[in-house]
Scaffold this motif. Structure first.
Motif, PDB file in Angstrom:
ATOM      1  N   THR A  34       1.021  -1.014  -0.135  1.00 45.05           N
ATOM      2  CA  THR A  34       0.127   0.261   0.285  1.00 45.05           C
ATOM      3  C   THR A  34       0.880   1.708  -0.390  1.00 45.05           C
ATOM      4  O   THR A  34       0.512   2.335  -0.325  1.00 45.05           O
ATOM      5  CB  THR A  34      -1.361  -0.143   1.178  1.00 45.05           C
ATOM      6  OG1 THR A  34      -1.514  -1.587   1.392  1.00 45.05           O
ATOM      7  CG2 THR A  34      -1.866   1.168   1.063  1.00 45.05           C
ATOM      8  N   ASP A  71      -4.306   3.325   7.303  1.00 46.40           N
ATOM      9  CA  ASP A  71      -5.015   1.794   7.252  1.00 46.40           C
ATOM     10  C   ASP A  71      -5.971   1.575   8.689  1.00 46.40           C
ATOM     11  O   ASP A  71      -5.225   2.013   9.604  1.00 46.40           O
ATOM     12  CB  ASP A  71      -4.335   0.995   7.421  1.00 46.40           C
ATOM     13  CG  ASP A  71      -4.577  -0.760   7.126  1.00 46.40           C
ATOM     14  OD1 ASP A  71      -5.377  -0.385   6.458  1.00 46.40           O
ATOM     15  OD2 ASP A  71      -4.406  -1.318   7.688  1.00 46.40           O
ATOM     16  N   ILE A 131      -8.874   3.312   4.787  1.00 48.33           N
ATOM     17  CA  ILE A 131      -8.070   2.775   4.609  1.00 48.33           C
ATOM     18  C   ILE A 131      -8.817   1.344   5.360  1.00 48.33           C
ATOM     19  O   ILE A 131      -8.834   0.997   6.565  1.00 48.33           O
ATOM     20  CB  ILE A 131      -7.379   2.596   3.684  1.00 48.33           C
ATOM     21  CG1 ILE A 131      -6.335   3.463   3.227  1.00 48.33           C
ATOM     22  CG2 ILE A 131      -6.590   1.098   2.841  1.00 48.33           C
ATOM     23  CD1 ILE A 131      -4.959   2.639   3.049  1.00 48.33           C
ATOM     24  N   LYS A 148     -10.537  -1.673   0.410  1.00 45.38           N
ATOM     25  CA  LYS A 148      -9.837  -2.307   0.084  1.00 45.38           C
ATOM     26  C   LYS A 148     -10.060  -4.032  -0.437  1.00 45.38           C
ATOM     27  O   LYS A 148     -11.002  -4.504   0.304  1.00 45.38           O
ATOM     28  CB  LYS A 148      -8.648  -2.641   1.335  1.00 45.38           C
ATOM     29  CG  LYS A 148      -7.447  -1.321   0.782  1.00 45.38           C
ATOM     30  CD  LYS A 148      -5.946  -2.435   1.798  1.00 45.38           C
ATOM     31  CE  LYS A 148      -6.099  -2.761   3.139  1.00 45.38           C
ATOM     32  NZ  LYS A 148      -5.080  -3.084   4.242  1.00 45.38           N
ATOM     33  N   LEU A 191      -9.394   6.779  -6.254  1.00 41.48           N
ATOM     34  CA  LEU A 191      -8.462   7.020  -4.789  1.00 41.48           C
ATOM     35  C   LEU A 191      -8.027   7.546  -4.965  1.00 41.48           C
ATOM     36  O   LEU A 191      -8.182   9.705  -4.436  1.00 41.48           O
ATOM     37  CB  LEU A 191      -7.147   6.037  -5.525  1.00 41.48           C
ATOM     38  CG  LEU A 191      -7.180   5.392  -4.519  1.00 41.48           C
ATOM     39  CD1 LEU A 191      -7.808   4.318  -3.368  1.00 41.48           C
ATOM     40  CD2 LEU A 191      -5.516   4.737  -4.725  1.00 41.48           C
TER      41      LEU A 191
END
Ligand SMILES: Nc1ncnc2c1ncn2[C@@H]1O[C@H](COP(=O)(O)OP(=O)(O)OP(=O)(O)O)[C@@H](O)[C@H]1O
Ligand SMILES: [Mg+2]
Length: 454
Positions: free
Chosen positions: A14, A53, A80, A103, A111
């Motif tokens: 990522t 994340d 995310i 994801k 994005l």
């Protein structure tokens, strides 16, 4: 100034993806692989955007976001998240998260769009803060948003004309901000401490307008109970704004012309000549030139009042101003009604940016006011704004099924990453949990870029 973005993700795949997407001359991307490092980076700099994340080795991205939000409420952040946690992400959007991305990433354009939007909002917030700071020094001047080049030009004209004491004519559709510009000119002129008198020529009958402008002696007409000075006198030492000047009758146009030529006037019912030192600003939502051509407005008066002409463009011709204005109004009504609503939802932003806004800035302001009143908490929706097409965004992009290979890759990455997390980064332990031989396990995770990040 460079745009600074903080990416908090322990997954090197990522990280590489975002580096590829965001690396440019204007963007500085800083990365952190866990909550502890992210926290430190957050305290050391001021990021335009934080991308987090959801699952981090030493905690949750959501908790970290909540922490950052409490400290800096206007911090733009994107989460995310995997499908499994999408509900939490949706809830977080109610609490100030700008947006979330699911994801595996299937659409890099989407994005990019979400990131660009978040950066745009950040820029707008910063501008408003800066504007408040600079305007704090000229007390009384209104806050004027001018992100677009056309509005910048309008403001430059106003700033130039302000100290000169010349007559100004402001033309523009209804709700474009003519009064705001008139107030700004007054605030920047040497008359700023004097009065600013405004009168709407379209709102009063001919005789009432005449009495209001010239003033009257007691008994000058039925109902003239006591001697009253008019706007010409009241504006002495200041500015007189004649709004909707095209609505002035021919008779009053002639009287106004005389006042401007002779610099004197008399109150109704009196013969005493009076004079007053006022600066005249006229405004109209019609084209004065067209009215002159049509013969409804006097040519000689037109030339008198049209010394400096400022034309305000309709809002649809300056879409860059829409979101900054919307944010300014959101802030205003939030504090006025004491409600902590917002931010604007993604659908609302997209529609606001492209709506025709025939009522211009005033219509936008009313829509935001309505939204703040109606909204029951969380992001502002199209329905709150009273705008059509309030379809909720589907939280999981199911419209286009993924090709098997991409879907498997996404699944594998999540699966192995979770295993590794569970095993505290120990590959042998993770392989055991998966029921795979260590080498076999390694062969799976290596191409996914999970080895270096573990
Ligand atoms: N550039 C701007 N920045 C901030 N607020 C604005 C701006 N332009 C307009 N407004 C706000 O929008 C509303 C409408 O503006 P204003 O009353 O000045 O419009 P107007 O052109 O005089 O309209 P009308 O022709 O209907 O009299 C006001 O509340 C004003 O404060
Ligand atoms: Mg007005």
């Amino acid at each position: 100034m460079k745009t600074e973005i903080l990416l908090v993700d322990d997954d090197s795949y990522t990280r590489r993806l975002f580096e590829g997407l965001l690396r440019s001359g204007e963007t500085a991307l800083q990365t952190a692989a866990d909550v502890a490092h992210a926290r430190r980076a957050f305290h050391e700099s001021d990021f335009n955007l934080v991308i987090l994340d959801q699952r981090l080795p030493d905690g949750s991205g959501l908790d970290l976001f909540a922490e950052m939000h409490a400290e800096r409420p206007q911090q733009m952040a994107i989460l995310i998240t995997g499908f499994a946690d999408v509900r939490d992400a949706m809830r977080a959007v109610r609490d100030g998260l700008f947006d979330y991305l699911t994801k595996p990433f299937t659409n890099l354009d989407e994005l990019r769009t979400v990131i660009d939007r978040a950066l745009e909002m950040d820029r707008a917030y910063r501008e408003i803060v800066a504007l408040r700071e600079t305007l704090g020094t000229f007390a009384g001047g209104p806050i004027i948003v001018s992100r677009s080049a056309v509005m910048e030009r309008v403001l430059a004209q106003a700033r130039q004309a302000a100290p000169l004491d010349t007559k100004v004519l402001i033309e523009g559709e209804s709700g474009t901000g003519k009064e705001v510009i008139a107030k700004q000119i007054h605030a920047l002129s040497r008359r700023a401490k004097g009065p600013l008198m405004e009168i709407n020529c379209g709102a009063l009958s001919e005789s009432l307008l005449e009495a209001s402008l010239f003033g009257y002696e007691k008994g000058a007409f039925t109902g003239a109970g006591k001697t009253t000075p008019g706007y010409f006198e009241e504006a002495d030492g200041g500015t007189l704004l004649l709004d909707e000047i095209t609505d002035m009758s021919p008779k009053l146009q002639a009287s106004l012309l005389r006042v401007l030529q002779e610099h004197t006037f008399t109150r109704l019912g009196s013969t005493a000549q009076r004079s007053s030192d006022f600066r005249l600003i006229c405004a109209t939502n019609r084209s004065l030139e067209a009215e002159v051509k049509a013969g409804t407005f006097r040519t000689d008066l037109f030339y008198r009042i049209n010394v400096v002409a400022i034309r305000l463009p309709p809002l649809r011709e300056r879409p860059e101003d829409i979101m900054p204005l919307a944010l300014l109004f959101l802030e205003h009504f939030r504090s006025k009604f004491g409600k902590s609503v917002g931010p604007f939802g993604a659908d609302a932003i997209a529609s606001m940016e492209t709506a025709p806004w025939t009522g211009n800035v005033r219509e936008l302001r009313n829509a935001v006011e309505r939204a703040v009143v109606i909204n029951g908490g969380g992001p502002i929706t199209l329905a709150d704004l009273g705008m059509p097409g309030g379809l909720a965004r589907s939280p999981i992009p199911v419209a286009r099924p993924l090709p098997y290979r991409e879907a498997r890759e996404g699944f594998e990455r999540e699966y192995f990453k979770n295993l590794l997390q569970l095993a505290g980064g120990n590959i042998s332990e993770a392989a055991r949990l998966a029921g795979l031989a260590r080498q076999n396990f390694y062969n799976h995770i290596e191409p996914l870029g999970l080895v270096s990040g573990s």
